[in-house]
Design an enzyme around this catalytic site. Structure first.
Site, mmCIF file in Angstrom:
data_model
loop_
_atom_site.group_PDB
_atom_site.id
_atom_site.type_symbol
_atom_site.label_atom_id
_atom_site.label_comp_id
_atom_site.label_asym_id
_atom_site.label_seq_id
_atom_site.Cartn_x
_atom_site.Cartn_y
_atom_site.Cartn_z
ATOM 1 N N HIS A 17 0.837 -1.208 0.000
ATOM 2 C CA HIS A 17 0.000 0.000 0.000
ATOM 3 C C HIS A 17 0.873 1.259 0.000
ATOM 4 C CE1 HIS A 17 -3.038 -2.656 2.353
ATOM 5 N NE2 HIS A 17 -3.507 -2.527 1.130
ATOM 6 N N LYS A 41 -17.703 -6.099 6.757
ATOM 7 C CA LYS A 41 -16.497 -6.845 7.121
ATOM 8 C C LYS A 41 -16.195 -6.640 8.596
ATOM 9 C CE LYS A 41 -13.873 -6.763 2.751
ATOM 10 N NZ LYS A 41 -12.640 -6.260 2.135
ATOM 11 N N ARG A 90 -1.937 -6.436 -8.405
ATOM 12 C CA ARG A 90 -0.873 -7.407 -8.158
ATOM 13 C C ARG A 90 -0.876 -8.493 -9.214
ATOM 14 N NH1 ARG A 90 -2.764 -7.925 -2.113
ATOM 15 N NH2 ARG A 90 -4.622 -7.524 -3.348
ATOM 16 N N SER A 129 -2.940 -7.771 2.936
ATOM 17 C CA SER A 129 -3.305 -7.570 4.342
ATOM 18 C C SER A 129 -3.742 -8.888 4.973
ATOM 19 C CB SER A 129 -4.441 -6.549 4.461
ATOM 20 O OG SER A 129 -4.018 -5.293 4.010
HETATM 21 P P1 ADP Z 1 -9.755 -3.535 -0.552
HETATM 22 O O1 ADP Z 1 -10.529 -4.229 0.530
HETATM 23 O O2 ADP Z 1 -10.390 -2.269 -1.039
HETATM 24 O O3 ADP Z 1 -9.291 -4.418 -1.684
HETATM 25 P P2 ADP Z 1 -7.036 -3.418 0.397
HETATM 26 O O4 ADP Z 1 -6.562 -2.636 1.570
HETATM 27 O O5 ADP Z 1 -6.865 -4.885 0.443
HETATM 28 O O6 ADP Z 1 -8.507 -2.951 0.205
HETATM 29 O O7 ADP Z 1 -6.308 -2.888 -0.907
HETATM 30 C C1 ADP Z 1 -6.421 -1.560 -1.343
HETATM 31 C C2 ADP Z 1 -5.787 -1.432 -2.723
HETATM 32 O O8 ADP Z 1 -4.388 -1.663 -2.608
HETATM 33 C C3 ADP Z 1 -6.298 -2.427 -3.760
HETATM 34 O O9 ADP Z 1 -6.354 -1.774 -5.015
HETATM 35 C C4 ADP Z 1 -5.243 -3.499 -3.772
HETATM 36 O O10 ADP Z 1 -5.179 -4.156 -5.024
HETATM 37 C C5 ADP Z 1 -4.004 -2.667 -3.527
HETATM 38 N N1 ADP Z 1 -2.932 -3.472 -2.949
HETATM 39 C C6 ADP Z 1 -2.974 -4.271 -1.873
HETATM 40 N N2 ADP Z 1 -1.779 -4.877 -1.662
HETATM 41 C C7 ADP Z 1 -0.943 -4.434 -2.646
HETATM 42 C C8 ADP Z 1 0.418 -4.701 -3.008
HETATM 43 N N3 ADP Z 1 1.149 -5.555 -2.320
HETATM 44 N N4 ADP Z 1 0.920 -4.068 -4.084
HETATM 45 C C9 ADP Z 1 0.146 -3.219 -4.796
HETATM 46 N N5 ADP Z 1 -1.146 -2.929 -4.527
HETATM 47 C C10 ADP Z 1 -1.686 -3.528 -3.466
#
Ligand code: ADP
Length: 163
Positions: A17, A41, A90, A129
């Site tokens: 992130h 969630k 990703r 996450s």
């Molecule tokens: P959500 O529940 O909205 O998917 P996340 O916090 O899991 O929220 O992810 C937010 C954004 O960050 C999403 O677009 C996700 O694809 C991106 N993201 C999460 N992990 C990574 C990573 N390791 N590299 C690049 N982008 C990421």
């Protein structure tokens, strides 16, 4: 002024992130990281905790703000005047899900909200996450996944003591 929103759960914030935040902050004059308050969630961290974590993590990047929102992203974006939403990609699995959300948001917003994808840096492509939580819950090492202060907070949630 070119501004954008980076919405997500950030439960917890990872280096993946942070990488997207830093890169998007170079493209836009102002970037708002928006933590989704998703009642459907059950998160590990409350919205306030996630907002505070993000604020601490981006405190040295002057053009990044952190907020929370609930409801539809397009309504929040309209309210705040955002026309670009940043998302990270990703793998192919992300793409299918993200494409659907991006097209839905374009339709719902009558093309007022565009989605811009930043491709993950290779070194963070495995990070998620949910993965971080799974590793931490079993006492594994998450020091390469997120900032140290975040890792401490994650272990504390699971009642794990590490030195
Ligand atoms: P959500 O529940 O909205 O998917 P996340 O916090 O899991 O929220 O992810 C937010 C954004 O960050 C999403 O677009 C996700 O694809 C991106 N993201 C999460 N992990 C990574 C990573 N390791 N590299 C690049 N982008 C990421």
């Amino acid at each position: 002024m070119k501004k954008a929103v980076y919405p997500g759960s950030f439960d917890p914030l990872t280096f993946g992130h942070l990488d997207i935040i830093k890169r998007a902050a170079k493209i836009f004059d102002e970037l708002t990281v928006a933590v989704l308050d998703n009642k459907a969630k059950t998160p590990l961290f409350s919205v306030d905790e996630r907002v505070n974590i993000l604020k601490e993590a981006v405190k040295d990047i002057p053009n990044v703000k952190v907020e929370s929102f609930n409801g539809l992203l397009i309504d929040y974006a309209k309210d705040k005047g955002f026309h670009t939403s940043i998302r990270g990609l990703r793998a192919i699995t992300d793409f299918e899900y993200e494409l659907q959300i991006a097209q839905t948001n374009a339709m719902l917003s009558k093309n007022q909200l565009d989605t811009m994808f930043l491709v993950t840096s290779v070194k963070y492509s495995y990070l998620s996450s949910s993965g971080v939580k799974e590793i931490a819950a079993f006492g594994g090492d998450i020091s390469k996944c997120c900032p140290g202060f975040v890792a401490d907070m994650v272990y504390e949630k699971y009642g794990i003591k590490r030195d």
